[in-house]
Scaffold this active site. Structure first.
Site, mmCIF file in Angstrom:
data_model
loop_
_atom_site.group_PDB
_atom_site.id
_atom_site.type_symbol
_atom_site.label_atom_id
_atom_site.label_comp_id
_atom_site.label_asym_id
_atom_site.label_seq_id
_atom_site.Cartn_x
_atom_site.Cartn_y
_atom_site.Cartn_z
ATOM 1 N N GLY A 69 77.725 -7.250 60.308
ATOM 2 C CA GLY A 69 76.429 -7.705 59.773
ATOM 3 C C GLY A 69 76.995 -8.171 58.255
ATOM 4 N N GLY A 85 74.123 -9.618 56.131
ATOM 5 C CA GLY A 85 72.927 -9.571 55.365
ATOM 6 C C GLY A 85 73.015 -8.945 54.081
ATOM 7 N N LEU A 86 71.788 -8.858 53.447
ATOM 8 C CA LEU A 86 71.963 -8.017 52.254
ATOM 9 C C LEU A 86 72.592 -6.709 52.267
ATOM 10 C CD1 LEU A 86 68.268 -8.741 50.718
ATOM 11 C CD2 LEU A 86 70.270 -9.633 49.948
ATOM 12 N N SER A 135 54.021 -17.968 52.804
ATOM 13 C CA SER A 135 54.312 -16.652 52.060
ATOM 14 C C SER A 135 52.872 -15.992 52.002
ATOM 15 C CB SER A 135 54.693 -17.152 50.430
ATOM 16 O OG SER A 135 54.300 -15.974 49.738
ATOM 17 N N ARG A 153 49.261 -6.148 55.056
ATOM 18 C CA ARG A 153 49.578 -7.096 56.218
ATOM 19 C C ARG A 153 48.985 -6.337 57.420
ATOM 20 N NH1 ARG A 153 56.043 -8.173 54.619
ATOM 21 N NH2 ARG A 153 55.607 -9.701 52.771
ATOM 22 N N HIS A 184 57.035 -9.955 62.432
ATOM 23 C CA HIS A 184 57.852 -10.340 61.215
ATOM 24 C C HIS A 184 58.895 -9.420 60.897
ATOM 25 C CE1 HIS A 184 58.698 -11.871 57.330
ATOM 26 N NE2 HIS A 184 58.192 -10.760 56.824
ATOM 27 N N LEU A 225 63.780 -6.365 50.777
ATOM 28 C CA LEU A 225 65.284 -6.743 49.984
ATOM 29 C C LEU A 225 65.475 -5.476 49.375
ATOM 30 C CD1 LEU A 225 64.094 -10.325 48.824
ATOM 31 C CD2 LEU A 225 65.284 -9.694 50.977
#
Lengths: 252, 659, 237
Positions: B42, B44-45, B286, B339, B421, B461
């Site tokens: 992977g 990603g971050l 957003s 959320r 999400h 993140l």
């Protein structure tokens, strides 16, 4: 309310870089105009699979215009034509007319050999970044973030340069197969920031050298790249790269 | 059989644990690092930052990604920002406060020690990223700017326009590129990990498929790190990228790694609603829009009916007939509730028949009030790119004046609906980010560790980069210092051969089913089952039905799947079939976990367990634990093992957003 | 040497030679205006630019610039064709903001070269070259530029060819001028617009000067150059 469209997709089939490749066509019926273009291709693939055929291969991933994976040349324009820049995945069927034939081709450039159908190999971009598209900084070592003051306008300008998604539309649109917009966006971002200055000269030289080595063409300032860039990168970046490069070479 | 789970939390008060750990852990000396190989799957971050940092330390890193470039990983799509406890705004932020907000936001289901460490290293992340040249937003004076996000009383979110994930990922990608150039990281793009290879009880390599040639290849290393993201695509429609999958994680699960808290799935309230059965993914709008947009549905059911039938438009309904249900139910937080709360409230209204589009599954997000107050230009400056994006997709521009009733101007509202999400659950890891298989580490969204039952905005993140830059590069050394690992194992070992053979057999099996149905058609159906029975509102009965239906559908998959093409060369359908096989395993696991957890908390809402006002009702007496699942075989149900949670710094309370 | 083996270096060569040529034709354009006013003054200039050592040296330099500019145009084009690859798009659409000239610089350049050959044949061959080799029996003397102009543009075929030539140069310059500054790195968001404007105004003025001379000598051959105006107080040659 969504209207339905009938369109013909004329798509490029090519089995590997050595294959000559050819077009095939497929009729799509009753596609709601609020379907995205890639979803229409999904529908086409479902129909091809149902008929026992192999699906049409193309790159796509995030489908929200940021990953830079999608790369289709649609009706003569990279990513298809929209008013403000958008990637292929942000193109919707309402942009097309009922009965239209939509021609779908891969990015065509010597720097981007075809892997299959409309999937191309853009690893050259990675190689250019590897040549110098970074600041050399050790994990865990830096000073406090606010110790480096950066004027807002420089930070904003650097952000605009950094918005490049590396999709390759610039190369695809360029009659010279030049990667200058891509390279200059990265060079510009780091040239504008104090963190990037210590290696600015080295970076400009190394990235241009790698770009040339990989066989991308010479920029002749046609501006086709900025016209099709989905992230609205401009040739002001290219001017900055030229400046950085010439300055670096003069100082040698 | 009681299995003891050792989460290896270091001694000492929560604020000193990480320092204590670092002070006493074993390290690998620089010369020896050169002899050790680490596989990172992977980019990603988490993956890219880990690969870059490990390479820089001297380890030999093999880094894999399924896309054509590391820069395409789905971290790139994160919009809002990244949290850090810098307190640059002088608003009283601190490491403790970030830690507290994260634990509370996670509905008290996260591990205290992990979250504290996350808050502690958050500041280093910002320093690191700025040094890399990440163009964060700035004030005129040249210092960094911050914005507010849900679930916090301070402004601690650093951002780069609406593309923070992109900029952070490009930062990590450039650090990775520097190490590729230095020869410390070898990059394998368009490769997919198909299995982990275990030798003498330790993870010692992987089997990966070269997606272009179709060949299976063996890779050996001293440790394996998976950073392969979440399993949101189990639901078919989600905000995840098309390629996101859980194959690597599920394959590790099959090989003995526990999967923890799979039922904690985050549903984001502001996505563009589903418009038809051909849709491939959902687009996020957003969360920041909720600062100026008001969410509503009609008060009168006949208005809702007219909207659904298309005989009325939202802007024709006057102010007094609108139900701003979030403001009504949660006067203190209004449209800015977390959320999970906002998502459930939207579902509640739509379930009652107040949905506002033709499917009945949408609510309005209306900017009229803000536009009338601040002017359209101010709105455009804040949300211009989002308005444009919305128009591109739906052909409706949210700033268009549509109507005027009694002197009040009404603009065209957006339509939104919740969508899958992020997945808080994932591969179980201990404090060192090591899974229950020695030598196998999991970082980023792929693991379960830091968000509890609900993740706050701008924390994903932070976690990805914390794991990759600052945690794993330390903790992995504690493992790699073990002298017995040092001889490289050969890929000719029978363990490698067997693993490769098993993967190959699976590919053959899928190709040879030769049924009638495409992968996507079955995946869509799985998604419907997941959304219907394992989605936002779950019941014991529904979950059981869901599991049953999944088993039936899996039978259909095993007997009636059609995969065109062959094993040789690029075969997108075959790769998707493998992913789907694992989505089945994951889907069932989510349902099992949801069924076993007889409470509502964060992203997991069981309709049986709610207060009279319809709020989530936690049961700390019985469910204050991490639910770890052990794989027991393809035909057997997984087994639950509990890791009890211990809180010493924070008092467990009920979340309250009403007053 | 980076000038020759890097893409930006090669472009820099095009840019610098291009700018030098622009300066030359700017001078040439201004000089031509003199012919409209006074025959004697114009011929004085022609005499100054006759077979003097400095004029010959400048001419050689100019020729070198042209040759380098042309050679590099071809080198760049060949490289760019190769970078583009052999596969052509079946459908292409030119984006609105892409200037036609920018994509056809080579074609324009070739037209300009052909025009240049004609121009050399009409003037340089009869003037400087004739003087160097000491050619005899020509209709007019080597320094009688005025009459050579008259002679040339009395032929409508030549006049038309020259007009086509001027249009091609105009197109070439409208792109070439800002493009040169862009390549030198002396451009940006704001300066791009400025250079583009400057380039268009500049090239339009120069080409207009040339065009006026052509039209004036074509349609009013007896009315031009009649002012009694001396450029120098003494005669050259």
């Amino acid at each position: 309310m969504a209207k339905n469209l009938n369109v013909t997709i004329k798509f490029w089939k090519q089995n590997g870089p050595k294959d000559k490749g050819h077009f095939e066509t497929h009729d799509l019926k009753n596609i709601p105009d609020d379907t995205s273009f890639l979803e229409a291709l999904d529908i086409m693939n479902e129909e091809l699979i149902a008929a026992g055929k192999e699906p049409f291969v193309f790159d796509h991933d995030c489908r929200e215009g940021i990953c830079g994976m999608c790369s289709l040349y649609i009706n003569g324009t990279p990513h298809g034509k929209t008013e403000r820049g958008a990637t292929t995945c942000q193109l919707y069927m309402r942009r097309f007319k009922n009965g239209e034939t939509i021609t779908v081709e891969p990015w065509r450039s010597a720097g981007f050999p075809v892997i299959k159908d409309c999937m191309v190999d853009r690893s050259a971009f990675d190689k250019i970044i590897q040549a110098g598209g970074y600041t050399t900084v050790r994990t865990g070592a830096p000073q406090d973030a606010n110790a480096i003051l950066i004027p807002k306008q420089d930070a904003d300008e650097a952000m605009d340069c950094a918005s490049c998604i590396g999709c390759g539309a610039c190369v695809a649109a360029c009659k010279n197969g030049s990667a200058m917009l891509f390279v200059s966006s990265k060079v510009s971002q780091l040239a504008l920031l104090p963190q990037g200055r210590p290696e600015a000269a080295k970076r400009a030289k190394a990235m241009v050298a790698k770009m040339d080595e990989l066989g991308f063409g010479n920029c002749t300032n046609t501006r086709a790249c900025e016209a099709v860039c989905p992230k609205c990168e401009t040739i002001a970046n290219i001017a900055r790269l030229n400046r950085e490069f010439i300055k670096a070479k003069m100082a040698d | 059989m009681a299995i003891n789970i050792d989460s290896k939390i270091p001694e000492g008060p929560v604020a000193e644990k990480w320092s204590n750990y670092k002070a006493h852990q074993r390290l690998v000396n620089p010369k020896n690092k050169l002899k050790l190989d680490v596989i990172v799957v992977g980019t990603g971050l988490a993956g890219a930052s880990a690969a870059a940092s490990l390479g820089e330390m001297g380890f030999n890193v093999l880094n894999f990604c399924i896309q054509d470039s590391p820069r395409r990983a789905h971290s790139i799509a994160a919009q809002g920002g990244i949290n850090a406890a810098k307190n640059y705004q002088n608003d009283g932020d601190s490491v403790y406060r970030l830690f507290y907000d994260t634990v509370k936001g996670g509905d008290y289901r996260a591990r205290e020690a992990n979250v504290y460490r996350l808050a502690e290293v958050s500041n280093n992340i910002i320093d690191q990223c700025v040094a890399q040249g990440v163009p964060f937003a700035r004030e005129y004076g040249g210092t960094l700017a911050n914005r507010s996000f849900g679930g916090a009383q301070v402004s601690r979110t650093f951002y780069a326009k609406g593309q923070t994930g992109q900029q952070l990922l490009l930062g990590a990608y450039s650090a990775l590129s520097a190490q590729v150039q230095a020869g410390k990281v070898k990059l394998y793009t368009r490769y997919e990990m198909e299995d982990v290879v275990i030798v003498d009880g330790k993870a010692r390599g992987i089997i990966a498929k070269n997606l272009v040639t179709g060949k299976l290849e063996r890779f050996t290393a001293n440790a394996v790190v998976i950073a392969t993201g979440g399993y949101g695509n189990t639901y078919f429609l989600s905000t995840n990228a098309m390629g996101c999958n859980c194959t690597a994680a599920v394959q590790c699960y099959r090989k003995g790694a526990y999967m923890a808290n799979p039922s904690y799935v985050q549903i984001h309230p502001t996505c563009i609603p589903v418009h038809g059965d051909k849709q491939s993914k959902l687009t996020l709008m957003s969360e920041s829009l909720r600062n100026d947009g008001r969410i509503w549905v009609p008060k009168k059911i006949e208005d809702a009916k007219a909207l659904q039938a298309g005989t009325k438009e939202g802007w024709e309904i006057p102010e007094e007939d609108r139900d701003y249900y979030l403001e009504r139910r949660y006067p203190a937080f209004g449209n800015l509730v977390p959320r999970d709360v906002a998502s459930r409230a939207a579902k509640e209204r739509c379930d009652k028949g107040f949905g506002v589009n033709n499917t009945g599954l949408a609510v309005f997000l209306d900017f009229s009030e803000s536009i009338n107050r601040l002017g359209l230009d101010a709105m455009k400056q804040r949300y211009g790119n989002l308005f444009d994006m919305y128009e591109e997709i739906t052909d409706v521009y949210p700033g268009d004046l549509a109507n005027e009733i009694n002197g009040v101007k009404y603009y065209k509202p957006m339509m939104i609906y919740p969508a899958i999400h992020y997945t808080m659950g994932g591969v179980w890891v201990d404090y060192e980010l090591q899974t229950s298989i020695p030598g196998l580490f999991a970082i980023g969204e792929c693991n379960f560790s830091d968000h509890g039952a609900n993740r706050l905005g701008a924390s994903a993140l932070m976690q990805g980069l914390a794991d990759g830059y600052f945690v794993l590069p330390y903790t992995i050394q504690n493992y790699l210092a073990d002298q017995s690992l040092w001889p490289r194992v050969s890929t000719d070992l029978p363990e490698f051969a067997e693993a490769e053979k098993a993967v190959d057999a699976e590919l053959t099996r899928l190709l040879n089913i030769k049924g009638k149905r495409s992968v996507d058609s079955i995946h869509k159906e799985l998604g419907h089952i997941m959304w219907e029975y394992v989605g936002m509102g779950r019941t014991a009965e529904g979950l059981k039905t869901g599991i049953q239906k999944m088993k039936e559908l899996q039978k259909e998959f095993d007997t009636n799947l059609f995969v065109p093409g062959s094993k040789e060369g690029l075969n997108v359908e075959l790769d998707k079939a493998i992913h789907l096989r694992d989505f089945f395993t994951m889907g069932e696991l989510v349902a099992h976990d949801a069924l076993s957890r007889n409470e509502s908390c964060g992203g997991h809402f069981r309709e049986e367990y709610q207060t009279e006002e319809g709020e989530a009702k936690r049961d700390d007496a019985n469910y204050f634990y991490v639910g770890c699942w052990e794989y027991k075989g393809a035909d057997k149900d997984p087994e639950l093992i509990k890791e009890p949670l211990e809180y010493e710094a924070i008092k467990v309370q009920t979340r309250n957003y009403k007053n | 040497m980076w000038l020759f083996n890097s893409s930006i270096g090669r472009k820099l060569i095009m840019s610098v030679t291009g700018i030098a040529l622009v300066l030359f034709i700017t001078f040439h354009g201004c000089m031509n205006v003199v012919a409209l006013i006074s025959k004697d003054a114009y011929n004085t200039i022609c005499a100054l630019l006759g077979s003097n050592w400095y004029a010959i040296a400048a001419t050689l330099g100019l020729a070198a610039l042209v040759v380098i500019h042309i050679i590099y145009a071809f080198i760049l084009t060949i490289q760019n064709r190769k970078a583009r690859g052999n596969n052509k798009y079946a459908v292409t659409e030119k984006p609105d903001k892409v200037e036609w000239a920018s994509q056809n610089m080579l074609v324009l350049g070739i037209i300009i070269c052909l025009g240049l050959l004609l121009h050399l044949f009409n003037f340089w061959y009869n003037m400087m070259f004739a003087e160097i080799i000491g050619a005899e029996g020509l209709k007019y003397g080597p320094a009688d530029g005025f009459n050579w102009i008259k002679e040339t543009f009395s032929n409508p075929v030549f006049s038309c060819l020259y007009i086509i030539w001027l249009v091609a140069i105009w197109f070439h310059l409208t792109h070439g001028m800002w493009s040169a500054m862009q390549t030198l790195g002396l451009s940006g968001h704001i300066w791009f617009q400025r250079w583009k404007c400057i380039g268009q105004v500049w090239s339009t003025i120069i080409m207009a000067l040339f065009l006026i001379v052509v039209l004036a000598f074509w349609f009013f051959p007896d009315a031009v150059g009649q002012c009694d105006f001396k450029l120098l107080p003494f005669a050259v040659n």
